[in-house]
Design an enzyme around this catalytic site. Structure first.
Site, PDB file in Angstrom:
ATOM      1  N   SER A 100       0.808  -1.218   0.000  1.00 33.21           N
ATOM      2  CA  SER A 100       0.000   0.000   0.000  1.00 33.21           C
ATOM      3  C   SER A 100       0.841   1.269   0.000  1.00 33.21           C
ATOM      4  O   SER A 100       0.396   2.314  -0.480  1.00 33.21           O
ATOM      5  CB  SER A 100      -0.939   0.002   1.208  1.00 33.21           C
ATOM      6  OG  SER A 100      -0.215  -0.167   2.412  1.00 33.21           O
ATOM      7  N   ASP A 157      -0.998   6.579  11.124  1.00 37.42           N
ATOM      8  CA  ASP A 157      -0.534   5.210  11.391  1.00 37.42           C
ATOM      9  C   ASP A 157       0.980   5.094  11.402  1.00 37.42           C
ATOM     10  O   ASP A 157       1.522   4.016  11.661  1.00 37.42           O
ATOM     11  CB  ASP A 157      -1.138   4.240  10.375  1.00 37.42           C
ATOM     12  CG  ASP A 157      -0.687   4.535   8.939  1.00 37.42           C
ATOM     13  OD1 ASP A 157       0.134   5.462   8.729  1.00 37.42           O
ATOM     14  OD2 ASP A 157      -1.161   3.841   8.030  1.00 37.42           O
ATOM     15  N   HIS A 169       1.981   5.055   6.317  1.00 39.12           N
ATOM     16  CA  HIS A 169       1.622   5.619   5.020  1.00 39.12           C
ATOM     17  C   HIS A 169       2.011   7.089   4.946  1.00 39.12           C
ATOM     18  O   HIS A 169       2.173   7.754   5.980  1.00 39.12           O
ATOM     19  CB  HIS A 169       0.133   5.410   4.764  1.00 39.12           C
ATOM     20  CG  HIS A 169      -0.223   3.964   4.614  1.00 39.12           C
ATOM     21  ND1 HIS A 169      -0.583   3.183   5.700  1.00 39.12           N
ATOM     22  CD2 HIS A 169      -0.228   3.145   3.538  1.00 39.12           C
ATOM     23  CE1 HIS A 169      -0.806   1.946   5.289  1.00 39.12           C
ATOM     24  NE2 HIS A 169      -0.591   1.891   3.984  1.00 39.12           N
TER      25      HIS A 169
END
Length: 232
Positions: free
Chosen positions: A88, A211, A214
């Site tokens: 991701s 988080d 990211h």
């Protein structure tokens, strides 16, 4: 009374011997350190040609400024054939990757694990989409296994260059394990290079989302800039 002939002079005391020796030295070249003397003089006069300055287009200059790249790194990235495989985090940076590496093939997927890597690389290779430069960004979702790395490197081969971006996942216990294995892999494989994102992003909380994994825009720019400079 019989006269005796004068004794002959030793050869080292004969002028003609030294004349001949000097001529041999001058013509043949006396060796010092296994190199002829004449070469020692020639080396002093040899000058290396200066590298030609890299000329960038107006667009490339903007990219260089935005991503803090040298002209060489910018030009290399612009022309490099790259296949980037990741999770991701790679998905997040597709726009930045395409800006700096316009010829890149980017294959990112949310939740991707290291054990997916050999199969993905094999499929891309079969489709003639595995470039000479392979960028790997995996480790966010779990640590790698040595067997998976070995399988991947076998698919890639020794001629392709692998740029392995290490991991910034401070909330997960496998961060250190993953990064140590990436470093070890690079030490034992000449075509594997570590892109030290973990070190570059240290103490940069504003580069990350909540988080801590990211990327915000500043982080994405720093991430891709680091990759381009490392590849250069």
């Amino acid at each position: 009374m019989k006269r005796h002939a004068a004794p002959a002079k030793p050869i080292l005391k004969r002028p003609i011997f030294w004349v001949i020796l000097i001529v041999i030295i001058v013509i043949g070249g006396f060796t010092v350190g296994r190199k002829p003397i004449i070469n020692l003089f020639n080396q002093a006069t040899v000058t290396k040609p200066k590298p030609k300055p890299v000329k960038l287009t107006r667009h490339e200059k903007k990219i260089a400024k935005k991503y803090h790249l040298s002209p060489k790194a910018t030009a290399n990235a612009h022309s490099a054939k790259v296949t980037a495989i990741g999770d991701s985090v790679m998905v997040d940076i597709v726009p930045e990757m395409k800006q700096v590496f316009p010829r890149a093939i980017v294959d990112g997927e949310v939740g991707r694990q290291f054990y997916d890597l050999p199969t993905i690389a094999q499929n891309l290779k079969a489709q003639h989409k595995l470039a000479d430069n392979v960028v790997v960004n995996l480790g966010t979702n779990g640590p790698p296994e040595k067997t998976d790395i070995s399988r991947f490197l076998k698919v890639v081969g020794s001629k392709r260059q692998v740029y392995w971006i290490n991991t910034h996942v401070p909330t997960q216990k496998w961060e250190s394990q993953t990064n140590q294995l990436i470093t070890s892999t690079a030490k034992h494989n000449r075509n594997v290079h570590v892109v030290d994102w973990h070190g570059r992003s240290e103490n940069q909380p504003n580069w990350f989302a909540d988080d801590e994994v990211h990327l915000q825009t500043k982080g994405a720019i720093a991430y891709v800039g680091l990759l381009a400079n490392t590849m250069a």
